[in-house]
Enzyme design. Structure first.
Site, short mmCIF file in Angstrom:
data_model
loop_
_atom_site.label_atom_id
_atom_site.label_comp_id
_atom_site.label_asym_id
_atom_site.label_seq_id
_atom_site.Cartn_x
_atom_site.Cartn_y
_atom_site.Cartn_z
CB ILE A 157 -14.98 -19.50 -19.26
CG1 ILE A 157 -16.14 -19.32 -20.04
CG2 ILE A 157 -14.54 -20.69 -18.26
CD1 ILE A 157 -17.40 -19.23 -18.76
CB THR A 169 -11.79 -14.50 -18.99
OG1 THR A 169 -11.53 -13.47 -19.66
CG2 THR A 169 -11.93 -14.44 -17.69
CG ASP A 170 -12.44 -18.92 -22.38
OD1 ASP A 170 -13.25 -17.81 -22.29
OD2 ASP A 170 -12.62 -19.92 -22.39
CB ALA A 171 -12.58 -15.38 -26.87
#
Length: 138
Positions: free
Chosen positions: A20, A15-17
């Site tokens: 997601i 995921t991103d920060a």
């Protein structure tokens, strides 16, 4: 051809920060499912390379992103052989949210991926061995 399914859980590394799934990671999920699809048909890629001198490489990829997956989601990644040519295969793949055991939810991403057969030493296009085509299409 029959559809192959491979389960994947989403971890922090995917995921991103914001939690997601990073868009490029769907390509990794699709790659894993294709590798497991081959294994389910008795094809080990390293062994195939050693025995035939050839290997598959992705030559085209068309991906659509429809909905986001998030941290801790469970997905089902599918793979289905659509075309088998002399030097390439075309597979369609989807990523679904899994809502319960054996239950698919929302379609998250879908792809049409062409994998070409190449001579592993020269990386030049070559013909897929007919015995391999038979194994994958039966």
């Amino acid at each position: 051809m029959a559809e192959f399914e491979f389960p994947i859980r989403i971890y922090w590394e995917d995921t991103d920060a914001g939690g997601i799934v990073f868009y490029a990671n769907y390509l990794k999920f699709f790659e894993r499912a294709r590798t497991e699809w081959l294994r389910a048909r008795g094809v080990q890629q390293q062994q195939l390379r050693e025995q035939t001198g050839g290997m598959f490489v992705v030559s085209e990829c068309d991906v659509k992103y429809l909905r986001a997956a998030r941290l801790d989601d469970e997905l089902v990644i599918t793979a289905r052989l659509e075309e088998a040519g002399r030097a390439s295969l075309v597979l369609t793949q989807q990523a679904y949210l899994q809502t319960g055991p054996g239950q698919r939810g929302a379609l998250l991403s879908q792809a049409r991926i062409r994998i070409g057969w190449v001579d592993a030493t020269r990386l030049a296009p070559a013909r897929i061995p007919s015995s391999l085509i038979e194994r994958l299409t039966s």
